[in-house]
Write a protein that holds these residues in place. Sequence first.
Motif, mmCIF file in Angstrom:
data_model
loop_
_atom_site.group_PDB
_atom_site.id
_atom_site.type_symbol
_atom_site.label_atom_id
_atom_site.label_comp_id
_atom_site.label_asym_id
_atom_site.label_seq_id
_atom_site.Cartn_x
_atom_site.Cartn_y
_atom_site.Cartn_z
ATOM 1 N N SER A 174 -14.652 7.583 4.592
ATOM 2 C CA SER A 174 -13.280 7.130 4.356
ATOM 3 C C SER A 174 -12.302 8.287 4.223
ATOM 4 C CB SER A 174 -13.217 6.267 3.087
ATOM 5 O OG SER A 174 -14.064 5.147 3.211
ATOM 6 N N SER A 179 -8.232 9.372 0.666
ATOM 7 C CA SER A 179 -8.400 8.092 -0.033
ATOM 8 C C SER A 179 -7.856 8.173 -1.449
ATOM 9 C CB SER A 179 -9.882 7.703 -0.064
ATOM 10 O OG SER A 179 -10.346 7.368 1.222
ATOM 11 N N TYR A 391 -9.952 -0.926 1.170
ATOM 12 C CA TYR A 391 -10.929 -0.458 0.183
ATOM 13 C C TYR A 391 -11.848 -1.538 -0.374
ATOM 14 C CZ TYR A 391 -8.411 3.907 0.363
ATOM 15 O OH TYR A 391 -7.856 5.072 0.803
#
Length: 461
Positions: A174, A179, A391
């Motif tokens: 990610s 993130s 997410y």
Amino acid sequence: MCCDEETYGGSAKTPVTFNENGDAPGRYDIFQYQITNDSAEYKVIGHWTDQLHLNMGIMQWVSGDSSVPTSVCSMPCQTGERKKVVKGVPCCWHCERCEGYHYQANEFMCQLCPYEQRPDNNRTGCQPIPIIKLEWHSAWAVVPVFIAILGIIATTFVIITFIRYNDTPIVRASGREMSYVLLTGIFLCYVTTFPMIAAPGVAVCSFRRLFLGLGMCFSYAALLTKTNRIHRIFEQGKRSVAAPRFISPASQLFITFSLISVQLMGVLVWFIADPPHTFVDYGEQRTQDPENARGVLKCDISDLSLICSLGYSILLMVTCTVYAIKTRGVPETFNEAKPIGFTMYTTCIIWLAFIPIFFGTAQSAERMYIQTTTLTMSLSLSASVSLGMLYMPKVYIIIFHPEQNVPKRKRSFKAIVTAATMSSKLSQLASERPNGEVKTELCESVDNSSEYSSHFFLILL
């Protein structure tokens, strides 16, 4: 004559009197036209000899009341009314009530109260207009606060989960650094609800200015950097096997915080040019009925300032959407282009709905409540879209399906780009050549790409 009045004896031995003008004093009988059951006639009710003599007991009035009516042209005006004198008859007037925001200054004049005041109950003076603000227990505040609290809890849970599983493949894939920046922006979007609803003060107004566009700026700067990186990688791959510049995590953080610094610089200039303060807006709820008039306690954030504060973040959002559209054809297994695309499309719809609601209620008496609720709800909803689409699926796999949280086979940069462009190339060849030739050339392309399989580096992580 040496005196004003002379008296002489008459033939009937009664006094005869003359005034100073030589005239005899008046003697009059006073009659009243009375209606009885049998007839109607004039009856003597008194007489005049130097003064009035009335027999009140035998007088009659239409109202049936035996008291003598007041002999005046106009009755006294009531409290809060002024006398409008009849022209040419100074003892006669009409009573007019002081209307609107006027009060009775004297018996002949009404005056307008100062702008921040309204007439009191009897309109003999003015009193301050009550000052209101958005209360925490109001329905306009309860819903945004509830959504913001849920969002803060969910965002905190995601951050803790990512920190706990920081070295797992899903978290690394990610882009950990980006993130955390994006999650910080989502968290700030939810937190902005609280200073927007809190009672205005210098500190609260300062936090409003700071947080109003900062959360969105964090979020969309991170997403823009991600989508731009994906776009540059695949565009570069079509031309060369070499990776493009500035795709490392450090470079991505530098680009992101450079974009964020523009927002912070604008806020700093705003603080210096116009320090935060509060004021009372008496015009927003200045109704025709003074009883309903209210002053609204506000921060000094005009609609223009609001547009400027949010404008940069909206520009980042639109640019990010453009890049999301450009990278929509990239294979889903290689990056987050498609989830980011869905996130940006939904976010654009939310803010397109926000604009007419926010600015279309500028003349409404409920303007403060509607605009505050609309703004906070838009921030929370856009943050929820990013959190839910980007997410929550990862957190679900991390917690409930850890068997899927394993490293995927690494591919070379050229192999990834080849897979991304294969479908478009097939479509182009199909329009130009027979089916057999298309298949042959396509297989050759795949065979040629295998020579780069020894270059194992994880470009998109």
